[in-house]
Design a protein around this motif. Sequence first.
Motif, PDB file in Angstrom:
ATOM      1  N   ARG A   4       0.802  -1.235  -0.154  1.00  0.00           N
ATOM      2  CA  ARG A   4      -0.085   0.205  -0.254  1.00  0.00           C
ATOM      3  C   ARG A   4       0.800   1.148  -0.212  1.00  0.00           C
ATOM      4  O   ARG A   4       1.820   1.194   0.237  1.00  0.00           O
ATOM      5  N   TYR A   5       0.242   2.328  -0.579  1.00  0.00           N
ATOM      6  CA  TYR A   5       1.625   4.043  -1.352  1.00  0.00           C
ATOM      7  C   TYR A   5       0.825   4.205   0.698  1.00  0.00           C
ATOM      8  O   TYR A   5      -0.027   4.161   0.903  1.00  0.00           O
ATOM      9  N   LYS A   6       1.707   4.996   1.135  1.00  0.00           N
ATOM     10  CA  LYS A   6       1.896   5.499   2.021  1.00  0.00           C
ATOM     11  C   LYS A   6       3.233   6.931   1.159  1.00  0.00           C
ATOM     12  O   LYS A   6       3.615   7.610   1.664  1.00  0.00           O
ATOM     13  N   PRO A   7       1.730   7.880   1.774  1.00  0.00           N
ATOM     14  CA  PRO A   7       2.035   9.938   0.954  1.00  0.00           C
ATOM     15  C   PRO A   7       2.827  10.082   2.408  1.00  0.00           C
ATOM     16  O   PRO A   7       3.791  11.181   2.188  1.00  0.00           O
ATOM     17  N   TRP A   8       3.090   9.794   2.879  1.00  0.00           N
ATOM     18  CA  TRP A   8       4.380  10.114   4.132  1.00  0.00           C
ATOM     19  C   TRP A   8       5.417   9.250   4.640  1.00  0.00           C
ATOM     20  O   TRP A   8       6.258   9.882   5.934  1.00  0.00           O
ATOM     21  N   ALA A   9       5.722   8.238   3.431  1.00  0.00           N
ATOM     22  CA  ALA A   9       6.412   7.719   3.215  1.00  0.00           C
ATOM     23  C   ALA A   9       8.074   8.170   3.702  1.00  0.00           C
ATOM     24  O   ALA A   9       8.678   8.782   4.239  1.00  0.00           O
ATOM     25  N   ASP A  10       8.051   9.795   2.448  1.00  0.00           N
ATOM     26  CA  ASP A  10       9.497  10.428   2.324  1.00  0.00           C
ATOM     27  C   ASP A  10       9.146  11.337   3.713  1.00  0.00           C
ATOM     28  O   ASP A  10      10.280  11.713   3.907  1.00  0.00           O
ATOM     29  N   ASP A  11       8.320  11.780   4.711  1.00  0.00           N
ATOM     30  CA  ASP A  11       8.800  12.297   5.991  1.00  0.00           C
ATOM     31  C   ASP A  11       9.118  11.577   7.057  1.00  0.00           C
ATOM     32  O   ASP A  11       9.838  11.867   7.093  1.00  0.00           O
ATOM     33  N   PHE A  12       9.232  10.349   6.509  1.00  0.00           N
ATOM     34  CA  PHE A  12       8.997   9.328   7.926  1.00  0.00           C
ATOM     35  C   PHE A  12      10.822   9.392   7.796  1.00  0.00           C
ATOM     36  O   PHE A  12      11.643   9.072   8.217  1.00  0.00           O
ATOM     37  N   LEU A  13      11.045   9.264   6.903  1.00  0.00           N
ATOM     38  CA  LEU A  13      12.442   8.587   5.432  1.00  0.00           C
ATOM     39  C   LEU A  13      13.613  10.225   5.694  1.00  0.00           C
ATOM     40  O   LEU A  13      14.524   9.519   6.893  1.00  0.00           O
ATOM     41  N   LEU A  14      12.770  11.208   6.189  1.00  0.00           N
ATOM     42  CA  LEU A  14      13.855  12.101   6.492  1.00  0.00           C
ATOM     43  C   LEU A  14      13.990  12.878   8.227  1.00  0.00           C
ATOM     44  O   LEU A  14      14.292  12.988   8.186  1.00  0.00           O
ATOM     45  N   GLU A  15      13.330  12.074   8.579  1.00  0.00           N
ATOM     46  CA  GLU A  15      12.686  12.197   9.898  1.00  0.00           C
ATOM     47  C   GLU A  15      14.021  11.249  10.999  1.00  0.00           C
ATOM     48  O   GLU A  15      14.623  12.149  12.566  1.00  0.00           O
ATOM     49  N   HIS A  16      13.489   9.937  10.272  1.00  0.00           N
ATOM     50  CA  HIS A  16      14.413   8.934  11.006  1.00  0.00           C
ATOM     51  C   HIS A  16      15.153   8.703  10.344  1.00  0.00           C
ATOM     52  O   HIS A  16      16.325   7.607  10.346  1.00  0.00           O
ATOM     53  N   GLN A  17      16.495   9.640  10.014  1.00  0.00           N
ATOM     54  CA  GLN A  17      18.108   9.070   9.054  1.00  0.00           C
ATOM     55  C   GLN A  17      18.852   8.461   9.732  1.00  0.00           C
ATOM     56  O   GLN A  17      19.475   8.069   9.052  1.00  0.00           O
TER      57      GLN A  17
END
Length: 213
Positions: A4-17
Amino acid sequence: MRQRYKPWADDFLLEHQDLIIQNPTEQKGRWQDLFASKQPLHLEVGTGKGQFLVGMAKQHPDINFIGMEVAKSVVVTAGEKALEAELDNLLLVHADANHLLDYFAQDEISTIYLNFSDPWPKNRHEKRRLTYTAFLKQYEHILQQEGELLFKTDNRGLFEYSLCSFSAFGMLLGEVNLDLHAEEDPLNVMTEYEEKFSAKGHPIYRCKAVFQR
């Protein structure tokens, strides 16, 4: 399996580098610097949703674990599990396993796990299987002397192919198990797929192999 597509995935990746590494080439040869302690380094190629890796990290606090996953939506799910577990011996990598030599130095890894990899059953897709010769060459390079490759699957065709691939490469098989759950193994940590298929009565196959040098 479609995710399932997660539109917030990019934000999550940035927040938890600090948890999900986006540029693994920058860490080549110095992964231990990212962990709280320098300990044996284990790598799971194709982490999926992270149940196995989180379970292993809990069970073995004396080992540092890295999970690699190419699908963004999946690695984010694994990241959520890792955050909830609050482990200091676990990192995730959002990257393609075709380029392991760009991410890890020679002899940097102690153990590699391949769990329920995509079987790619069509002959024309053989090169995509994670037990194909090209991948084995990479594993051999990054694994330490006598480092183990542990492979689990429910797909008998892929298991038989992999045993042949390991043998043709000159690897030594330390275990070949045709029904992992026939006897209870308290140290076996199950993946999401493993739970699903074993609940349906499917046998789970596992083997352990080492490279000869």
